[in-house]
Design a protein around this motif. Structure first.
Motif, PDB file in Angstrom:
ATOM      1  N   ALA A   1      20.288   7.997   7.655  1.00 56.89           N
ATOM      2  CA  ALA A   1      20.471   6.797   8.479  1.00 56.89           C
ATOM      3  C   ALA A   1      21.892   6.765   9.024  1.00 56.89           C
ATOM      4  CB  ALA A   1      20.200   5.559   7.625  1.00 56.89           C
ATOM      5  N   GLN A   2      22.822   7.364   8.260  1.00 56.33           N
ATOM      6  CA  GLN A   2      24.215   7.408   8.693  1.00 56.33           C
ATOM      7  C   GLN A   2      24.358   8.465   9.785  1.00 56.33           C
ATOM      8  OE1 GLN A   2      23.129   7.574   5.622  1.00 56.33           O
ATOM      9  NE2 GLN A   2      23.945   5.761   4.609  1.00 56.33           N
TER      10      GLN A   2
ATOM     11  N   LEU B   1       0.818  -1.212   0.000  1.00 55.64           N
ATOM     12  CA  LEU B   1       0.000   0.000   0.000  1.00 55.64           C
ATOM     13  C   LEU B   1       0.856   1.268   0.000  1.00 55.64           C
ATOM     14  CD1 LEU B   1      -2.622  -1.208   2.613  1.00 55.64           C
ATOM     15  CD2 LEU B   1      -2.913  -1.029   0.142  1.00 55.64           C
TER      16      LEU B   1
ATOM     17  N   SER C   1       7.511   0.914   3.821  1.00 52.90           N
ATOM     18  CA  SER C   1       6.379   0.839   4.739  1.00 52.90           C
ATOM     19  C   SER C   1       6.647  -0.043   5.941  1.00 52.90           C
ATOM     20  CB  SER C   1       5.169   0.294   3.997  1.00 52.90           C
ATOM     21  OG  SER C   1       5.390  -1.066   3.666  1.00 52.90           O
TER      22      SER C   1
ATOM     23  N   VAL D   1      26.936  11.255   4.610  1.00 52.22           N
ATOM     24  CA  VAL D   1      26.524  10.407   3.490  1.00 52.22           C
ATOM     25  C   VAL D   1      27.505  10.545   2.324  1.00 52.22           C
ATOM     26  CG1 VAL D   1      24.725   9.977   1.757  1.00 52.22           C
ATOM     27  CG2 VAL D   1      24.087  10.409   4.137  1.00 52.22           C
TER      28      VAL D   1
ATOM     29  N   GLU E   1       8.507  16.222   0.205  1.00 53.03           N
ATOM     30  CA  GLU E   1       9.123  14.924   0.505  1.00 53.03           C
ATOM     31  C   GLU E   1       9.274  14.092  -0.770  1.00 53.03           C
ATOM     32  OE1 GLU E   1      10.031  13.459   3.881  1.00 53.03           O
ATOM     33  OE2 GLU E   1      10.270  15.621   3.939  1.00 53.03           O
ATOM     34  N   ALA E   2       8.370  14.307  -1.727  1.00 54.66           N
ATOM     35  CA  ALA E   2       8.452  13.566  -2.991  1.00 54.66           C
ATOM     36  C   ALA E   2       9.570  14.108  -3.877  1.00 54.66           C
ATOM     37  CB  ALA E   2       7.120  13.622  -3.723  1.00 54.66           C
TER      38      ALA E   2
ATOM     39  N   ARG F   1      10.336  -1.441  17.503  1.00 55.15           N
ATOM     40  CA  ARG F   1       9.960  -2.589  16.675  1.00 55.15           C
ATOM     41  C   ARG F   1       8.476  -2.849  16.823  1.00 55.15           C
ATOM     42  NH1 ARG F   1      14.016  -4.155  13.307  1.00 55.15           N
ATOM     43  NH2 ARG F   1      12.755  -6.018  13.043  1.00 55.15           N
TER      44      ARG F   1
ATOM     45  N   GLU G   1      13.895   8.709  12.771  1.00 53.76           N
ATOM     46  CA  GLU G   1      12.725   8.537  11.911  1.00 53.76           C
ATOM     47  C   GLU G   1      13.031   8.124  10.484  1.00 53.76           C
ATOM     48  OE1 GLU G   1       8.967  10.755  12.450  1.00 53.76           O
ATOM     49  OE2 GLU G   1      10.048  11.760  14.046  1.00 53.76           O
ATOM     50  N   THR G   2      14.293   8.149  10.112  1.00 55.54           N
ATOM     51  CA  THR G   2      14.604   7.633   8.788  1.00 55.54           C
ATOM     52  C   THR G   2      14.694   6.106   8.817  1.00 55.54           C
ATOM     53  OG1 THR G   2      16.048   7.885   6.901  1.00 55.54           O
ATOM     54  CG2 THR G   2      17.107   7.853   9.039  1.00 55.54           C
ATOM     55  N   LEU G   3      14.746   5.536  10.017  1.00 55.81           N
ATOM     56  CA  LEU G   3      14.872   4.085  10.154  1.00 55.81           C
ATOM     57  C   LEU G   3      13.601   3.417  10.633  1.00 55.81           C
ATOM     58  CD1 LEU G   3      18.323   4.255  11.921  1.00 55.81           C
ATOM     59  CD2 LEU G   3      17.930   3.380   9.627  1.00 55.81           C
TER      60      LEU G   3
ATOM     61  N   ALA H   1      27.417   2.191  10.449  1.00 56.10           N
ATOM     62  CA  ALA H   1      26.349   3.018  10.990  1.00 56.10           C
ATOM     63  C   ALA H   1      26.320   2.854  12.508  1.00 56.10           C
ATOM     64  CB  ALA H   1      25.017   2.609  10.386  1.00 56.10           C
TER      65      ALA H   1
ATOM     66  N   ARG I   1       2.171  -0.562  11.380  1.00 55.52           N
ATOM     67  CA  ARG I   1       3.616  -0.330  11.207  1.00 55.52           C
ATOM     68  C   ARG I   1       3.986   1.140  11.055  1.00 55.52           C
ATOM     69  NH1 ARG I   1       6.877  -4.358  11.253  1.00 55.52           N
ATOM     70  NH2 ARG I   1       5.903  -6.382  11.052  1.00 55.52           N
ATOM     71  N   GLU I   2       3.280   1.849  10.225  1.00 55.27           N
ATOM     72  CA  GLU I   2       3.638   3.261  10.012  1.00 55.27           C
ATOM     73  C   GLU I   2       2.727   4.188  10.782  1.00 55.27           C
ATOM     74  OE1 GLU I   2       3.710   4.020   5.757  1.00 55.27           O
ATOM     75  OE2 GLU I   2       5.875   3.945   5.891  1.00 55.27           O
TER      76      GLU I   2
ATOM     77  N   ARG J   1       9.266   8.020  -4.647  1.00 57.18           N
ATOM     78  CA  ARG J   1      10.399   8.860  -5.046  1.00 57.18           C
ATOM     79  C   ARG J   1      11.627   8.018  -5.356  1.00 57.18           C
ATOM     80  NH1 ARG J   1      12.786  13.948  -1.464  1.00 57.18           N
ATOM     81  NH2 ARG J   1      14.620  14.348  -2.747  1.00 57.18           N
TER      82      ARG J   1
ATOM     83  N   ILE K   1      13.461   1.491   3.625  1.00 60.45           N
ATOM     84  CA  ILE K   1      13.733   1.623   5.048  1.00 60.45           C
ATOM     85  C   ILE K   1      13.729   0.243   5.656  1.00 60.45           C
ATOM     86  CG2 ILE K   1      12.923   2.656   7.182  1.00 60.45           C
ATOM     87  CD1 ILE K   1      12.160   5.057   5.679  1.00 60.45           C
TER      88      ILE K   1
ATOM     89  N   LEU L   1      -0.922   2.321   7.087  1.00 66.17           N
ATOM     90  CA  LEU L   1      -1.218   2.371   5.649  1.00 66.17           C
ATOM     91  C   LEU L   1      -2.565   1.765   5.280  1.00 66.17           C
ATOM     92  CD1 LEU L   1       2.133   1.868   3.768  1.00 66.17           C
ATOM     93  CD2 LEU L   1       0.405   3.598   3.312  1.00 66.17           C
TER      94      LEU L   1
ATOM     95  N   LEU M   1      15.801   0.966  18.119  1.00 64.21           N
ATOM     96  CA  LEU M   1      14.666   1.292  17.259  1.00 64.21           C
ATOM     97  C   LEU M   1      13.379   0.700  17.828  1.00 64.21           C
ATOM     98  CD1 LEU M   1      16.126   0.635  13.685  1.00 64.21           C
ATOM     99  CD2 LEU M   1      15.931   2.814  14.891  1.00 64.21           C
TER     100      LEU M   1
ATOM    101  N   LYS N   1      24.759   2.270  15.937  1.00 62.02           N
ATOM    102  CA  LYS N   1      23.600   1.470  16.335  1.00 62.02           C
ATOM    103  C   LYS N   1      22.760   2.293  17.302  1.00 62.02           C
ATOM    104  CE  LYS N   1      24.178  -2.674  14.431  1.00 62.02           C
ATOM    105  NZ  LYS N   1      24.197  -2.061  13.094  1.00 62.02           N
TER     106      LYS N   1
END
Lengths: 138, 562
Positions: free
Chosen positions: B341-342, A17, A68, B470, B249-250, B485, B373-375, B478, B140-141, A22, A97, B121, B483, B480
Motif C-alpha cells: 500500500a506504501q 464470508l 473483503s 515498507v 498467497e496464504a 469505490r 490492488e492491495t487497496l 502514503a 465488492r470483491e 493469513r 484492506i 464473496l 481508487l 494518494k
C-alpha cells in the motif's frame, strides 16, 4: 504485561464470508507469543457470533481482520452490538484492506484503531499493550 | 588468441575449490559479503556461485528434453511464444453484472485476448445477495451473480463462441458453469465449441483460501460429475484449474506451493479414476494456476519443475498414454500479497519482474496485477497499465523470441532440481498420510503454510527481508491514488433485481427443478443436468446450494493451527 488475573484477554476474529485468514492468524500468534491470552474465532463469523463469544469469554479487546471490503458494514455493527449488550468497554481494533478515507468513519463508530497493510506485528503488540487494559470485572 | 603456457593449463583444470583458495579467500578476508547467508524469499539457501560442478551427472536429455516433448521442462509447445504469445487474461469483476460487462468489453477493446471473471464473496460461498451473511459484501470483491439473468447481463454482446472465458469459482462452480452454458445456448453457440476454464479447485480452498460449502467427499463427487459432463458435452473446457496461487498467497513457500498443488492434482486424478473415468479421457483438460512472486529465479525454477513433475506423475503414477495428459498447462498471476500500500507505484515494477519470471517460466496465460490492488479492485486506468505491462514484455523486450532461454544455467537448473526434490519429499509425506484429503483433514498443509507465513512475517518485521517502502526506503505519508469505490447502491440494486426474478419466475417449474436436483443428489446420477435444469428455471446460486446443503452437509474447519 501484568501477570496473573490482570492478564489481558483478546479475541481475534474473522467476520463475514472472507476466508483470507493469513493476517488474522499471524496477529493472533504474535499476540500470543507476546504474552496475551488469545482466542481465535476461526472463519465466517457473524457480528452477533463475535460479540457473543467476546462477552462469554470475558475478553478485554477484539481484533478483527477484514479484507473483503465489508469493513464499513461489519465494524459499526459490532461496536453497536457491544454497546447494546454491555460490552461497551471492550476495545475493538482492526486491520485489513481499509482505504484511508474510511478510517475516520470507523473511528467515529467506536473502533479504536485500524491497522492498514504494512503494519508490523510489533506495532500492533505495542498498541495493544498501551491501549487494552483488563476490564473491571464482577 | 595467444597460446597459453602452463598458466592456461591450470585455468582449464581449475575447480571451484581452486578458485575459492586462490582468489576468493583473500577477498572475503578483506571484505565480507553483505549477508552471512543468502536466501530466496521462501528462505531457501542460495550459494555464492553455481558452476558446472553443480550439474555433474546431470543429463540434459533426461532433465530437459525439447519443447513440446516430455518431460516438458522447456515448455509444453514446440514453438512456445514464437508460435503464439501467452494469453493475456486479466481477472476482472466488480459491482453488478452490467458494470463488469463494461469492463470486459473495455479490456477486449484494448487487446486483451481472454476473459477472466471474478465473482463476489457471496457468490463464491454459494449465497444470494439478500442472505444475511452477504451484508456489506455484495459486488465488492467481484461481480454479484444470483440468477441466470445476471449471467446474461455479464456476457451481453460478448460472443461466447469467440472468446475463452475463465471463471474463478470453486464450491459452486457447477452452478456457474451451468449458467454459462445456458447463456451460450441462448446465444446459439454449440457447447462443443465453448472454450474456457473453471477454477473448480476445492482442495486448495480447504488448504488456503477457505471458500468452501460442502465437505470433501460430496465436493469431489460434484467435481467428478462436472468432469464427466464436460468430457462428453463441452470437450474444450478446462474442468479444473489446479491452483497454487492461493496457497502461496496464504503464505506458503515456493516449494510448498509446488508440492501441495501437484498433490491436489494427484487427488483429482485419483478421484476421477475412482469415479470410473478413463484417465486419458479427462486428464488432458486439467490445467494449473501458479503464483509469480518476487524471487525471480525461484519462480522460474518452480514452473519448470512443475512441468517435469506432472509429466512423471501422469506417465508413471497414473499410466496415462495420451501425451496431452502429460503436459502441465498453466495460468500465472503475479503475487497479490507482494504488493504494498506504501508507495503504490513501486508495484508496477514488482509486477513487471514477476510477469517476466512467469514468461521465462513458460506460462500459457498471465494476469498482471494492477498497482492499486492491495487497496481495492483496480480502476480502469490501473487495469490498462497492468495489461500494457504484458504487451511491453511480449512485444518489446525480446524475451518471447526464443524458447526457455535460461535452460542450462548452472543456477536455474540446480534450483529446478532442488525444488523438484523437495516437492517430491512433501508428496511422499502426503501419500504416507493416505493422500491429500487425509492430509487436509489432519491439517498438515495448513500447518506447514501457517509456519512459513509466520516465519516470513517475522523476517520482514526484523528487517531480514526487505520490502521497499515498507521496512526500507520508507516515506512519510502514503501516496494518494484514485481508487475504485463500490457504493452501497450496488447491493440494494442487486437485492431488488433478485426479488424481481423471484416474483416473476414460474414458481411451479422452479420448485420442480429444485426437487429434481435433490433427488439426483441423493442418487448416484450425474448432477449436471439437474443443475442446468434448476438454473434454467431461474433458481439462484443460493437456492441451489441450499437445496444441496441438507443432503451433502456443510464443511466446518477443525481446530485452526495458529
Amino acid at each position: 504485561m501484568k501477570a496473573g488475573e490482570g492478564k489481558v484477554r483478546l479475541l481475534v476474529g474473522k467476520v463475514g464470508l472472507d476466508g483470507h485468514d493469513r493476517g488474522a492468524k499471524i496477529i493472533a500468534r504474535a499476540l500470543r507469543d507476546a504474552g496475551f491470552e488469545v482466542i481465535y474465532t476461526g472463519l465466517h463469523q457473524t457480528p452477533e457470533m463475535v460479540v457473543a463469544t467476546a462477552l462469554q469469554e470475558d475478553v478485554d479487546g477484539i481484533g478483527l481482520s477484514i479484507l473483503s471490503g465489508a469493513h464499513n458494514t461489519i465494524f459499526p455493527k459490532i461496536t453497536r452490538l457491544l454497546r447494546e449488550q454491555g460490552g461497551a468497554d471492550i476495545v475493538v481494533f482492526g486491520g485489513g484492506i481499509v482505504p484511508d478515507e474510511d478510517v475516520p468513519g470507523l473511528l467515529q463508530a467506536g473502533v479504536r484503531a485500524i491497522f492498514t497493510p504494512g503494519t508490523t506485528t510489533r506495532q500492533v503488540i505495542d498498541w495493544v499493550m498501551a491501549e487494552v487494559k483488563p476490564r473491571r470485572r464482577g | 588468441m595467444k597460446k597459453g603456457g602452463g598458466k592456461a593449463a591450470t585455468v582449464r583444470r581449475a575447480t571451484r575449490r581452486d578458485w575459492e583458495e586462490r582468489t576468493l579467500k583473500e577477498v572475503l578476508a578483506r571484505r565480507p559479503e553483505r549477508l552471512p547467508a543468502f536466501t530466496t524469499v521462501s528462505g531457501a539457501p542460495v550459494e555464492r556461485l553455481y558452476t558446472f560442478e553443480d550439474l555433474e551427472g546431470w543429463d540434459p536429455v533426461e532433465k530437459l528434453g525439447f519443447p513440446g516433448d516430455p518431460p516438458y521442462t522447456r515448455g509444453v509447445h514446440p514453438t512456445m511464444y514464437r508460435g503464439r504469445l501467452w494469453t493475456m487474461r486479466q481477472f476482472a469483476g466488480f459491482g453488478s453484472a452490467e458494470d463488469t460487462n463494461r469492463r470486459f468489453r473495455y479490456l477486449l477493446e484494448h487487446g486483451q485476448t481472454g476473459l477472466s471473471t471474478a465473482f463476489d464473496l457471496p457468490t463464491l460461498m454459494g449465497r444470494d445477495s439478500d442472505d444475511p451473511m452477504a451484508e456489506g459484501e455484495v459486488g465488492r470483491e467481484g461481480v454479484a451473480i444470483d440468477t441466470l439473468a445476471d449471467m446474461e447481463a455479464l456476457f451481453r454482446d460478448i460472443p461466447l463462441g469467440r472468446v475463452s472465458t475463465s471463471m474463478t469459482i470453486n464450491a459452486p462452480a457447477a452452478v456457474l458453469l451451468a449458467m454459462y452454458l445456458a447463456v451460450a445456448e441462448r446465444q446459439g453457440v454449440p457447447l462443443e465449441s465453448l472454450e474456457g476454464t473453471l477454477q473448480n479447485d476445492i482442495l486448495k480452498e480447504y488448504i488456503a483460501q477457505k471458500e468452501w460449502i460442502f465437505p470433501p467427499a460430496p465436493s469431489l463427487r460434484i467435481i467428478t460429475d462436472l468432469i464427466a459432463f464436460c468430457t462428453a458435452r463441452v470437450p474444450k473446457w478446462n474442468t479444473i484449474s489446479i491452483s497454487g496461487y492461493h496457497i502461496r498467497e496464504a503464505g506458503s513457500t515456493a516449494v510448498q506451493e509446488l508440492a501441495f498443488t501437484l498433490a491436489d492434482g494427484i487427488g483429482y486424478v485419483q478421484a476421477g479414476i475412482d469415479a470410473g473415468l478413463e484417465v486419458d479421457a479427462f486428464t488432458p483438460r486439467l490445467s494449473f494456476f501458479f503464483n509469480a512472486h518476487n524471487d525471480f529465479f525461484e519462480e522460474i525454477a518452480k514452473l519448470r519443475a512443475a512441468r517435469r513433475m506432472w509429466a512423471a506423475i501422469m506417465r508413471e503414477r497414473f499410466g496415462a498414454a495420451d501425451p496431452r495428459a502429460w503436459r502441465l498447462r498453466t495460468h500465472v498471476q503475479t503475487a497479490g500479497c507482494s504488493l504494498t500500500a506504501q508507495q503504490p507505484h513501486n508495484n508496477v515494477v514488482r509486477v513487471t519482474l514477476q510477469a517476466l519470471a512467469a514468461v521465462l517460466g513458460g506460462t500459457q496465460s498471465l494476469h498482471t496485477n494492477a498497482l492499486d490492488e492491495t487497496l481495492a479492485l483496480p480502476t480502469e486506468d490501473s487495469a490498462r497499465l497492468a495489461l500494457r505491462t504484458q504487451q511491453i514484455l511480449a512485444e518489446e523486450s525480446g524475451v518471447a523470441n526464443t524458447i526457455d532461454p535460461l535452460a542450462g544455467s548452472y543456477f536455474v537448473e540446480s534450483l529446478t532440481d532442488r525444488m523438484e526434490e523437495e516437492a517430491w519429499d512433501y508428496i511422499r509425506r502426503i501419500d504416507a498420510m493416505g493422500g491429500i484429503v487425509k492430509a487436509i483433514e489432519q491439517g498438515f498443509p495448513q500447518r506447514e503454510i501457517a509456519e512459513a507465513s509466520y516465519r516470513y512475517q517475522r523476517q520482514v518485521d526484523e528487517g531480514e527481508k526487505t520490502v521497499v517502502g515498507v521496512n526500507r526506503y520508507t516515506e512519510g505519508d502514503a501516496a494518494k491514488i484514485p481508487l475504485l469505490r463500490i457504493g452501497p447502491e450496488v447491493e440494494r440494486a442487486q437485492v431488488e433485481g433478485l426479488g424481481r426474478v423471484r416474483a416473476t419466475r414460474d414458481a411451479a417449474r422452479h420448485a420442480r427443478a429444485l426437487r429434481d436436483l435433490q433427488a439426483t443428489a441423493r442418487s448416484r446420477d450425474n448432477l449436471m443436468p439437474a443443475i442446468l435444469g434448476a438454473v434454467k428455471a431461474h433458481a439462484s446460486v443460493g437456492e441451489i446450494c441450499d437445496a444441496l446443503r441438507p443432503i451433502f452437509g456443510v464443511y466446518r474447519e477443525g481446530t485452526v493451527p495458529l
